[in-house]
Design an enzyme around this catalytic site. Structure first.
Site, PDB file in Angstrom:
ATOM      1  N   GLU A 179      45.794   7.904  68.687  1.00 31.03           N
ATOM      2  CA  GLU A 179      45.171   8.801  67.781  1.00 31.03           C
ATOM      3  C   GLU A 179      46.232  10.030  67.620  1.00 31.03           C
ATOM      4  O   GLU A 179      46.176  10.953  66.620  1.00 31.03           O
ATOM      5  CB  GLU A 179      43.772   9.294  68.007  1.00 31.03           C
ATOM      6  CG  GLU A 179      42.956   8.155  67.814  1.00 31.03           C
ATOM      7  CD  GLU A 179      41.593   8.461  68.761  1.00 31.03           C
ATOM      8  OE1 GLU A 179      40.369   7.955  68.287  1.00 31.03           O
ATOM      9  OE2 GLU A 179      41.499   9.161  69.656  1.00 31.03           O
TER      10      GLU A 179
ATOM     11  N   ASP B 145      35.598   2.019  60.916  1.00 25.75           N
ATOM     12  CA  ASP B 145      34.893   0.900  60.964  1.00 25.75           C
ATOM     13  C   ASP B 145      33.358   1.346  60.377  1.00 25.75           C
ATOM     14  O   ASP B 145      33.029   2.567  60.420  1.00 25.75           O
ATOM     15  CB  ASP B 145      34.396   0.334  62.584  1.00 25.75           C
ATOM     16  CG  ASP B 145      34.237   1.433  63.517  1.00 25.75           C
ATOM     17  OD1 ASP B 145      32.845   1.486  63.464  1.00 25.75           O
ATOM     18  OD2 ASP B 145      34.945   2.017  63.980  1.00 25.75           O
TER      19      ASP B 145
HETATM   20  N1  ADE Z   1      35.202   5.003  67.355  1.00 19.90           N
HETATM   21  C1  ADE Z   1      35.422   4.458  66.140  1.00 19.90           C
HETATM   22  N2  ADE Z   1      34.502   3.788  65.616  1.00 19.90           N
HETATM   23  C2  ADE Z   1      33.775   3.892  66.513  1.00 19.90           C
HETATM   24  C3  ADE Z   1      32.073   3.711  66.482  1.00 19.90           C
HETATM   25  N3  ADE Z   1      31.478   2.770  65.580  1.00 19.90           N
HETATM   26  N4  ADE Z   1      31.498   4.008  67.519  1.00 19.90           N
HETATM   27  C4  ADE Z   1      31.810   4.856  68.496  1.00 19.90           C
HETATM   28  N5  ADE Z   1      33.220   5.565  68.630  1.00 19.90           N
HETATM   29  C5  ADE Z   1      33.913   4.904  67.366  1.00 19.90           C
END
Ligand code: ADE
Length: 243
Positions: free
Chosen positions: A14, A200
């Site tokens: 990141e 996501d």
């Molecule tokens: N980092 C990236 N996606 C995530 C998620 N769905 N939950 C927690 N941390 C994350």
């Protein structure tokens, strides 16, 4: 006027695009025994330091989640004395709340924990945290970034008890560090803002981990664009002028 900005990031993947884009150099001086890594330099009229949470030597993975984030934030604020802290990284979002993969959100409300369930009066509210962030509505509008409520836990998944807390807080963004950073900035009285890129969609049928891995490179690229744009916009402004 904002002079020094500290960017707290959990993972090397990141942070690296941000460090590269800004041309920051490694800086020594992390207290002995702690795994964090500092890069810093001048960016326009700002001094910018990026701190990462380092690597767990037993498992060879980044020190994600809340304890490293809190300790790193404390040590790095002590070193850099920032006027503003950015908690920057990747996160999950919800298609049903308007998120797309690769969107970047600025925090639009308190930083909240969604897994600290303590059913005892007063401890229940303590558990949720609710640490204030700076009002960045004007900044978000100028840069066409989304704003939303960012909530934090130590888990990538989203079991039902966590979901109901996220719903109650109107979560738009779900991640694993921001509220821990927010606890320390609140204790020390330093303004904080989250900058989170969506890897996501929590309400998509594909496994979160699979989406995360597939979209990490693209999302971190977007994150570095957004952090660069945020720094350029805030250069010459006060924190109050971000509203
Ligand atoms: N980092 C990236 N996606 C995530 C998620 N769905 N939950 C927690 N941390 C994350």
């Amino acid at each position: 006027m904002i002079g020094t900005v500290l960017v707290v990031v959990a993972m090397r993947a990141e942070a690296q695009p941000i460090v590269d884009r800004l041309g920051l150099e490694p800086v020594d001086g992390v207290p002995a025994g702690l795994p964090f890594a500092w890069h810093a330099g001048s960016v326009g009229g700002l001094q910018v330091a990026v701190t990462t949470n380092g690597i767990d030597p037993r498992h060879g993975v980044d020190n994600i989640a809340t304890q490293p984030a809190a300790l790193n934030t404390y040590v790095s604020i002590d070193r850099w004395a920032p006027d503003l802290v950015l908690t920057a990284g990747t996160a999950g979002g919800w298609a049903a709340r308007g998120a797309d993969i690769g969107d970047v959100y600025l925090s639009g409300g308190d930083l909240v924990f969604h897994d600290r369930r303590i059913g005892i009066p007063a401890f229940d509210e303590y558990g949720h945290g609710r640490y204030p962030t700076v009002d960045a509505a004007g900044l978000a509008a100028r840069l066409a970034l989304k704003t939303g409520v960012v909530t934090t836990s130590n888990s990538l998944d989203d079991p039902e008890p966590d979901r109901s807390i996220m719903r109650a807080h109107g979560a738009d963004v779900k991640e694993m560090e921001a509220a821990a950073v927010g606890w320390v900035t609140w204790l020390l009285g330093v303004p904080v803002m989250a900058v989170k890129a969506i890897t996501d969609l929590v309400d998509h049928h594909t496994e979160t981990a699979e989406q995360f891995q597939a979209n990490l490179a693209m999302a971190t690229d977007r994150l570095s664009d957004a952090v660069t744009a945020v720094l350029s916009d805030i250069d010459g402004r006060t924190v109050a002028e971000l509203a």
